[in-house]
Design a protein around this motif. Structure first.
Motif, PDB file in Angstrom:
ATOM      1  N   GLU A   1     -38.110  79.412  -5.642  1.00  0.00           N
ATOM      2  CA  GLU A   1     -37.289  80.779  -6.339  1.00  0.00           C
ATOM      3  C   GLU A   1     -37.225  81.028  -7.163  1.00  0.00           C
ATOM      4  OE1 GLU A   1     -32.638  81.603  -6.470  1.00  0.00           O
ATOM      5  OE2 GLU A   1     -33.133  79.814  -6.806  1.00  0.00           O
ATOM      6  N   ILE A   2     -37.561  82.145  -7.856  1.00  0.00           N
ATOM      7  CA  ILE A   2     -37.814  82.781  -8.976  1.00  0.00           C
ATOM      8  C   ILE A   2     -36.504  83.341  -9.975  1.00  0.00           C
ATOM      9  CG2 ILE A   2     -38.686  84.329 -10.942  1.00  0.00           C
ATOM     10  CD1 ILE A   2     -40.781  82.395 -10.318  1.00  0.00           C
ATOM     11  N   SER A   3     -36.098  82.853 -11.299  1.00  0.00           N
ATOM     12  CA  SER A   3     -34.579  83.306 -11.484  1.00  0.00           C
ATOM     13  C   SER A   3     -35.103  84.735 -12.202  1.00  0.00           C
ATOM     14  CB  SER A   3     -34.243  81.988 -12.256  1.00  0.00           C
ATOM     15  OG  SER A   3     -32.890  83.124 -12.733  1.00  0.00           O
ATOM     16  N   ASP A   4     -33.756  85.046 -12.393  1.00  0.00           N
ATOM     17  CA  ASP A   4     -33.758  86.402 -12.608  1.00  0.00           C
ATOM     18  C   ASP A   4     -33.431  86.711 -14.091  1.00  0.00           C
ATOM     19  OD1 ASP A   4     -31.323  86.421 -11.608  1.00  0.00           O
ATOM     20  OD2 ASP A   4     -31.245  88.557 -10.643  1.00  0.00           O
ATOM     21  N   GLN A   5     -33.600  85.541 -14.335  1.00  0.00           N
ATOM     22  CA  GLN A   5     -32.242  85.209 -15.579  1.00  0.00           C
ATOM     23  C   GLN A   5     -33.810  84.753 -16.828  1.00  0.00           C
ATOM     24  OE1 GLN A   5     -29.829  86.980 -16.130  1.00  0.00           O
ATOM     25  NE2 GLN A   5     -29.549  87.177 -14.519  1.00  0.00           N
ATOM     26  N   PRO A   6     -34.022  85.121 -18.172  1.00  0.00           N
ATOM     27  CA  PRO A   6     -34.758  84.737 -18.839  1.00  0.00           C
ATOM     28  C   PRO A   6     -34.037  83.333 -19.278  1.00  0.00           C
ATOM     29  CG  PRO A   6     -33.366  86.489 -20.168  1.00  0.00           C
ATOM     30  CD  PRO A   6     -32.648  86.654 -18.712  1.00  0.00           C
ATOM     31  N   GLY A   7     -35.699  82.330 -19.327  1.00  0.00           N
ATOM     32  CA  GLY A   7     -35.433  81.146 -19.732  1.00  0.00           C
ATOM     33  C   GLY A   7     -34.811  80.584 -21.357  1.00  0.00           C
ATOM     34  N   GLU A   8     -35.574  79.284 -21.683  1.00  0.00           N
ATOM     35  CA  GLU A   8     -34.849  79.012 -22.520  1.00  0.00           C
ATOM     36  C   GLU A   8     -36.556  80.036 -23.537  1.00  0.00           C
ATOM     37  OE1 GLU A   8     -35.889  74.664 -25.326  1.00  0.00           O
ATOM     38  OE2 GLU A   8     -36.057  75.112 -22.849  1.00  0.00           O
ATOM     39  N   GLY A   9     -34.876  80.632 -24.703  1.00  0.00           N
ATOM     40  CA  GLY A   9     -35.634  80.790 -25.570  1.00  0.00           C
ATOM     41  C   GLY A   9     -35.913  82.274 -25.606  1.00  0.00           C
ATOM     42  N   GLY A  10     -35.617  83.094 -24.508  1.00  0.00           N
ATOM     43  CA  GLY A  10     -36.042  84.412 -23.675  1.00  0.00           C
ATOM     44  C   GLY A  10     -37.080  84.674 -22.869  1.00  0.00           C
ATOM     45  N   ALA A  11     -37.982  83.344 -22.863  1.00  0.00           N
ATOM     46  CA  ALA A  11     -38.853  83.653 -21.691  1.00  0.00           C
ATOM     47  C   ALA A  11     -38.762  83.624 -20.333  1.00  0.00           C
ATOM     48  CB  ALA A  11     -39.253  81.956 -21.983  1.00  0.00           C
ATOM     49  N   LEU A  12     -39.632  84.668 -20.453  1.00  0.00           N
ATOM     50  CA  LEU A  12     -39.818  85.942 -18.800  1.00  0.00           C
ATOM     51  C   LEU A  12     -40.830  84.953 -18.054  1.00  0.00           C
ATOM     52  CD1 LEU A  12     -39.154  89.253 -20.802  1.00  0.00           C
ATOM     53  CD2 LEU A  12     -37.310  87.973 -20.007  1.00  0.00           C
ATOM     54  N   ASN A  13     -41.941  84.823 -17.816  1.00  0.00           N
ATOM     55  CA  ASN A  13     -42.837  84.346 -17.381  1.00  0.00           C
ATOM     56  C   ASN A  13     -42.248  82.727 -16.864  1.00  0.00           C
ATOM     57  OD1 ASN A  13     -44.674  86.407 -16.680  1.00  0.00           O
ATOM     58  ND2 ASN A  13     -45.912  86.157 -18.065  1.00  0.00           N
ATOM     59  N   ILE A  14     -41.307  82.215 -16.538  1.00  0.00           N
ATOM     60  CA  ILE A  14     -40.665  80.664 -16.174  1.00  0.00           C
ATOM     61  C   ILE A  14     -40.743  80.358 -15.169  1.00  0.00           C
ATOM     62  CG2 ILE A  14     -38.704  81.957 -17.624  1.00  0.00           C
ATOM     63  CD1 ILE A  14     -36.990  82.283 -14.399  1.00  0.00           C
ATOM     64  N   GLY A  15     -41.814  81.186 -14.257  1.00  0.00           N
ATOM     65  CA  GLY A  15     -42.070  80.506 -12.949  1.00  0.00           C
ATOM     66  C   GLY A  15     -41.290  79.579 -11.818  1.00  0.00           C
ATOM     67  N   ASN A  16     -41.490  78.582 -11.709  1.00  0.00           N
ATOM     68  CA  ASN A  16     -41.238  77.575 -11.117  1.00  0.00           C
ATOM     69  C   ASN A  16     -41.229  75.985 -10.705  1.00  0.00           C
ATOM     70  OD1 ASN A  16     -42.968  78.026  -8.732  1.00  0.00           O
ATOM     71  ND2 ASN A  16     -42.279  79.239  -7.346  1.00  0.00           N
ATOM     72  N   GLY A  17     -40.576  75.304  -9.593  1.00  0.00           N
ATOM     73  CA  GLY A  17     -40.793  73.919  -9.567  1.00  0.00           C
ATOM     74  C   GLY A  17     -42.076  73.273  -9.195  1.00  0.00           C
ATOM     75  N   VAL A  18     -43.406  74.255  -8.904  1.00  0.00           N
ATOM     76  CA  VAL A  18     -44.799  74.334  -8.534  1.00  0.00           C
ATOM     77  C   VAL A  18     -45.507  74.594  -9.375  1.00  0.00           C
ATOM     78  CG1 VAL A  18     -43.578  73.950  -6.315  1.00  0.00           C
ATOM     79  CG2 VAL A  18     -45.092  76.024  -6.604  1.00  0.00           C
ATOM     80  N   THR A  19     -45.138  75.741 -10.387  1.00  0.00           N
ATOM     81  CA  THR A  19     -45.569  75.874 -11.610  1.00  0.00           C
ATOM     82  C   THR A  19     -47.030  75.757 -12.024  1.00  0.00           C
ATOM     83  OG1 THR A  19     -44.272  77.925 -11.956  1.00  0.00           O
ATOM     84  CG2 THR A  19     -46.801  77.513 -13.231  1.00  0.00           C
ATOM     85  N   ASN A  20     -46.639  74.019 -11.767  1.00  0.00           N
ATOM     86  CA  ASN A  20     -47.246  72.679 -13.239  1.00  0.00           C
ATOM     87  C   ASN A  20     -48.503  72.934 -11.786  1.00  0.00           C
ATOM     88  OD1 ASN A  20     -46.299  73.664 -15.102  1.00  0.00           O
ATOM     89  ND2 ASN A  20     -44.743  71.722 -15.366  1.00  0.00           N
ATOM     90  N   ASP A  21     -48.234  71.677 -11.328  1.00  0.00           N
ATOM     91  CA  ASP A  21     -48.643  71.584  -9.826  1.00  0.00           C
ATOM     92  C   ASP A  21     -49.656  72.338  -9.229  1.00  0.00           C
ATOM     93  OD1 ASP A  21     -47.622  69.151  -9.944  1.00  0.00           O
ATOM     94  OD2 ASP A  21     -46.768  69.611  -8.505  1.00  0.00           O
ATOM     95  N   LEU A  22     -49.745  73.873  -9.500  1.00  0.00           N
ATOM     96  CA  LEU A  22     -50.364  74.627  -8.830  1.00  0.00           C
ATOM     97  C   LEU A  22     -50.932  75.421  -9.618  1.00  0.00           C
ATOM     98  CD1 LEU A  22     -50.506  77.544  -6.598  1.00  0.00           C
ATOM     99  CD2 LEU A  22     -49.606  78.802  -8.559  1.00  0.00           C
ATOM    100  N   LYS A  23     -51.311  75.300 -10.898  1.00  0.00           N
ATOM    101  CA  LYS A  23     -52.468  75.471 -12.234  1.00  0.00           C
ATOM    102  C   LYS A  23     -53.664  73.996 -11.965  1.00  0.00           C
ATOM    103  CE  LYS A  23     -49.509  77.580 -15.516  1.00  0.00           C
ATOM    104  NZ  LYS A  23     -48.618  77.451 -16.599  1.00  0.00           N
TER     105      LYS A  23
END
Length: 208
Positions: free
Chosen positions: A141-163
């Motif tokens: 799931e991708i949240s529709d709310q900004p992340g820490e520090g107002g981040a907008l490209n927050i990814g999800n729980g698999v983003t780092n593994d995808l990279k």
């Protein structure tokens, strides 16, 4: 190329045997029709042959290859990673179930669908092979709310593994799907059209 332990579910090898001598790597995309054709033959005919005849001599690795001109390719491969995190022993079974419903994730069938809704449909496939649908969706799931520090490209729980998977594939310069590597080198003689008999002949010649 080596495989990180977190992605071990991508390997099909007979666990009762010692380390495999040969490695067959299949670079496949979940929304590529030719990948589906090759995977289906491998899943239905080659893996049983490996189990019965080549145990301890060959390991087969499913390498997830995103083809970004189909946006849903990224989403389906994220789903594959979620399965690797939740139930790695279900990866091949899930992949088979996803390939069976491949056309449901082609461009025309996702163009008007919200990203999280696509994840929910993928969750139904995961649930069908015994994976917790809620935990699966929580990873994607991708949240529709900004992340820490107002981040907008927050990814999800698999983003780092995808990279990591994308980095691996870039290192060997894979472009076309499917592409097969045998012991680390591209094996151009193997095509998506390989039949059960073609595979039997090729394995008998090359896995000794």
């Amino acid at each position: 190329m080596a495989l990180a332990p977190k992605f071990a579910g991508q390997i099909f090898a007979e666990s009762r045997q010692p380390k495999a001598v040969h490695s067959l790597e299949l670079y496949l995309d979940y929304v590529c029709p030719f990948s589906k054709k090759q995977f289906t033959t491998v899943y239905q005919s080659v893996l049983p042959l490996v189990r019965n005849k080549y145990a301890g001599k060959l390991q087969v690795v499913f390498r997830q290859q995103i083809q970004p001109w189909h946006p849903s390719s990224t989403l389906t491969h994220e789903a594959g990673i979620a399965v690797l995190k939740l139930a790695p022993n279900k990866f091949w079974e899930f992949s088979n179930a996803l390939f069976e419903k491949q056309t449901e994730f082609f461009d025309v069938n996702v163009v008007n669908e919200a990203r999280n809704d696509t994840y929910k449909r993928l969750g139904k496939i995961a649930a069908g092979v015994g994976i917790d649908e809620n935990k699966f969706y929580e990873l994607l799931e991708i949240s529709d709310q900004p992340g820490e520090g107002g981040a907008l490209n927050i990814g999800n729980g698999v983003t780092n593994d995808l990279k990591l998977l994308v980095k691996y594939n870039r290192l060997v310069g894979i472009h076309v799907t499917p592409t097969v590597l045998f012991n680390g080198a591209v094996e151009g003689s193997i095509s998506s059209g390989f039949s059960k008999e073609d595979w039997e002949q090729w394995l008998a010649k090359n896995v000794v």
